[in-house]
Each structure stands twice: as structure tokens, then as C-alpha cells.
Scaffold this motif. Structure first.
Motif, short mmCIF file in Angstrom:
data_model
loop_
_atom_site.label_atom_id
_atom_site.label_comp_id
_atom_site.label_asym_id
_atom_site.label_seq_id
_atom_site.Cartn_x
_atom_site.Cartn_y
_atom_site.Cartn_z
N ASP A 87 -19.74 -7.37 -5.44
CA ASP A 87 -20.22 -6.96 -6.76
C ASP A 87 -19.07 -6.61 -7.69
OD1 ASP A 87 -22.66 -7.33 -5.60
OD2 ASP A 87 -23.28 -5.24 -5.63
N GLU B 154 -30.92 -9.69 -7.08
CA GLU B 154 -30.82 -8.70 -8.16
C GLU B 154 -29.47 -8.81 -8.87
OE1 GLU B 154 -32.77 -5.52 -10.21
OE2 GLU B 154 -33.53 -6.56 -8.44
N ASN C 174 -28.81 -9.97 -12.81
CA ASN C 174 -28.17 -9.01 -13.73
C ASN C 174 -26.84 -9.52 -14.26
OD1 ASN C 174 -30.05 -6.81 -13.84
ND2 ASN C 174 -29.50 -6.27 -11.76
N TYR C 175 -26.12 -10.30 -13.46
CA TYR C 175 -24.83 -10.84 -13.89
C TYR C 175 -24.98 -12.14 -14.69
CZ TYR C 175 -22.26 -7.64 -10.76
OH TYR C 175 -21.72 -6.54 -10.14
N TYR D 46 -36.06 -13.06 -9.25
CA TYR D 46 -34.84 -13.54 -9.91
C TYR D 46 -35.16 -14.04 -11.31
CZ TYR D 46 -31.14 -16.83 -11.19
OH TYR D 46 -30.17 -17.53 -11.88
N THR E 146 -36.24 -11.05 -13.64
CA THR E 146 -35.12 -10.16 -13.96
C THR E 146 -34.11 -10.85 -14.86
OG1 THR E 146 -35.40 -9.07 -11.81
CG2 THR E 146 -33.34 -8.68 -12.98
N VAL F 38 -33.04 -9.39 -18.50
CA VAL F 38 -31.68 -8.92 -18.73
C VAL F 38 -30.92 -9.79 -19.72
CG1 VAL F 38 -29.42 -8.57 -17.63
CG2 VAL F 38 -31.51 -7.82 -16.46
N ASN F 39 -31.13 -11.11 -19.63
CA ASN F 39 -30.31 -12.04 -20.41
C ASN F 39 -31.01 -12.62 -21.63
OD1 ASN F 39 -27.84 -12.36 -18.50
ND2 ASN F 39 -29.61 -12.61 -17.15
#
Length: 352
Positions: free
Chosen positions: A129, A181, A185-186, A208, A211, A215-216
Motif C-alpha cells: 500500500d 478496496e 481507492n487508488y 470494486y 467503490t 471514489v473516482n
């Protein structure tokens, strides 16, 4: 739909490493001529299970031998590599290949490899991470800097500098809820291996997608499925070669990752590997786990593979495919034969 070739570098032939390594590598040159979109190389060390310790070097060789096929690290294992060096190697290869690199990152799962590098398997989640964020920033800006638990790197300007963005060219192997996750998130594309009934993976896949969108602010890209592929016109040959070669491949996978060991139960971030061990120990035993493993991969005649794809796509949605034709000690004349048949009779349907 994009379809790539996955180079696994198993040596179960009993031939010298130099022979099998070059045969495997040169499959990628054939893949470009056959119409595959990209080629992915593993990073594995020390055993016949898979021996490709330096994927950037292999892809540099292939960059000089090819013109259009994209080149993917599938994947470079971050806990075994200094993130500053990953950034340098990625940028250099991207320049040498004319911008054809896809940077795939993973965290590894075999204790024997971690042990030799002096890294603890239990630390891989944190190390990955942290390293992934350092690398993602570095390949975009050409600047690497870190002061984290695992990495202390003074502000360093990398040369040669990046010449194009890696947005949408970064991939993460995601085989557990925690990895899914992180990938979402990345903002990373995700790569999953076929390891059984795909219905079991749907909750993670949906999580996936949801999320990533939240997030994006955009839909997630199609994820990549890496399949072991067996493709012949005659179903009798499919059955014969599956029994002969897939069983050897499955045995070496189970041995390499120690599926039957209890150590994964103490590592929540490796839940998929714990599940494989539980499946082998449950009702039906190892034979059922083996049959489930076969059913998740692309094994059959060209017509059966097209139907398998359609059924799977209905379950999991749009995806890309990374096809591994060379495994279990299968002779290379058979590897080439089935790869060519797949390119001629399956690939047009998938890409169409």
C-alpha cells in the motif's frame, strides 16, 4: 474486449532453463503476429513453478523484438523491490518501448519467496500500500519522495523523466477484499486469476466497481482475468491433455503457495488463499478443489471457450483476458498449436 498473453515461465519439461526460458519469451513475438493486444510477464523466483525474476528486463527484450504489442508487468512484486528502482525501470522501459508499458503491481503470496528476500509475508499488505502510492506519484511526476513506516526516500528526481502519463496504464493484482478496496481507492485497474467458480468472486467484483465509482467519480475500467487456457479442436485431446498437464500444474500451484497450510488463516489479507485450502479440505477434498479450479479457467474446444466467455461475461460484466497457454510441462509444439487455434477461432469472437 482486449486479450493478452500471460507468460508464466514454468519449467516442468526437464529441459535446461535456458531453453525453456527463451521458448517462453519468444511466444510473445508470435503473439503480436497473431493479434494479441498485450503480453504480461510474471515475477517469480527460485523454483520450477515460475522463474522470471526480472520482468522489466524481459519486456525490454520484447520491446526490441516487437512493434505494437503492449508490454505489461503482471506483476512486479512491490515488497521485494525498492519503489525508487521500480519507478526508474518503468520510465526507462516506457521510453524504450515508445510508451507501450502497462505497469502491473502485486504483493506476492508464497512464503518461500518472501523468506529468501528477508521480508515477512504478514507485512506485505502495508508494504504494498505504501510502495504503490510512491510509485504512482513517481511515474507521473518523475519525483520520488517518501517518509513512511517502510520507506524513507529523500526527494529524488528520476532520470530519464516520464514523457507520457500512466493514467489508465496501472494495474493491481487483487485477490482479496482488502486488495479490491485498495485498487478501487487508488484508481487502479484490477487483475484477478481464475481459481474456481466465478460466482464466488462476484461480491468482490461488485464492491470494486461501486467503490471505484464513488471514489473516482467515473465507472471502473474492465478488470483483467488471467486464465490457464487449453484449446484444441478435438474434445478428446482437450480431456487427455487436461488430465496429463493441468493436474501437474495444479499440484505445483498448490505446493508453491502452500494451500493446505494453516498460515493463511492468520492473514486476513490472504483470504482467497485460505479459501483454496478450506475448499481442498472440505467435502469432496482435493479432487473437488481441482475440478473447481479447472471449471474457472478456459479449457475446451474453440466453440466451448466462446460459450464459456459469454456465460462468464453475463456473471461478472465486461472484462479483459490474459491467456496463459504454457503450463504443466506441455511440449512447446502443443503450446504453439493451441495458441494459434485460439487466435484463429476464439480471439475474433472475443475482440468482436
Amino acid at each position: 474486449m482486449r486479450v493478452g498473453l500471460h507468460l508464466g515461465y514454468q519449467n516442468m519439461h526437464g529441459d535446461p532453463d535456458v531453453q525453456t526460458f527463451m521458448q517462453e519469451t519468444n511466444l510473445a513475438v508470435e503473439a503480436e503476429a497473431m493479434g494479441f493486444d498485450y503480453v504480461g510477464t510474471v515475477e517469480h523466483h527460485f523454483t520450477d513453478y515460475a522463474a522470471c525474476p526480472a520482468p522489466f528486463e524481459v519486456l525490454s527484450y520484447l520491446a526490441a523484438k516487437t512493434n505494437t504489442i503492449e508490454l505489461m508487468t503482471a506483476a512486479v512484486i512491490l515488497p521485494w523491490n525498492n519503489p525508487l528502482r521500480v519507478v526508474e525501470q518503468a520510465l526507462q522501459l516506457d521510453i524504450l518501448s515508445g510508451g507501450r508499458l502497462i505497469l502491473g503491481m502485486g504483493r506476492g503470496a508464497a512464503r518461500r519467496e518472501f523468506r529468501s528476500f528477508g521480508v515477512e509475508l504478514a507485512d506485505s499488505r502495508e508494504m504494498f500500500d505504501e510502495a504503490a502510492l510512491i510509485i504512482m506519484e513517481g511515474i507521473e511526476t518523475g519525483i520520488v519522495e517518501a517518509d513512511t513506516k517502510w520507506y524513507q526516500i529523500p526527494r529524488t528526481e528520476v532520470r530519464p523523466r516520464p514523457f507520457k502519463s500512466f493514467k489508465d496504464r496501472t494495474v493491481m493484482v487483487s485477490m482479496s477484499p482488502s486488495s479490491v478496496e485498495v485498487a478501487a481507492n487508488y484508481g487502479l485497474k484490477t487483475l484477478r486469476f481464475s481459481q474456481g467458480d466465478w460466482r464466488n468472486a462476484i461480491p468482490e467484483i461488485n464492491h470494486y466497481k461501486e467503490t471505484f465509482q464513488a471514489v473516482n467519480g467515473r465507472p471502473s475500467p474492465p478488470f483483467i482475468i488471467s486464465d490457464f487456457v487449453l484449446c484444441f479442436e478435438d474434445q478428446e485431446r482437450v480431456s487427455q491433455y487436461c488430465d496429463k498437464y493441468f493436474s501437474k500444474m495444479f499440484a505445483t500451484v498448490a505446493n508453491h503457495y502452500e494451500f493446505m497450510s494453516d498460515h493463511f488463516k492468520e492473514l486476513p489479507s490472504y483470504s482467497t488463499y485460505a479459501y483454496m485450502g478450506e475448499a481442498a479440505a472440505a467435502a469432496g477434498g482435493p479432487d473437488k478443489a481441482y475440478r473447481d479450479y479447472i471449471s474457472g479457467n478456459m479449457i475446451g474446444t474453440p466453440e466451448a471457450l466462446v460459450e464459456h466467455h459469454r456465460i462468464r461475461q453475463e456473471m461478472v460484466g465486461d472484462y479483459e483476458m490474459l491467456a496463459n497457454f504454457s503450463w504443466g510441462g506441455m511440449p512447446y509444439e502443443y503450446v504453439y498449436e493451441q495458441m494459434k487455434l485460439f487466435a484463429d477461432k476464439v480471439l475474433p469472437d472475443l475482440k468482436g
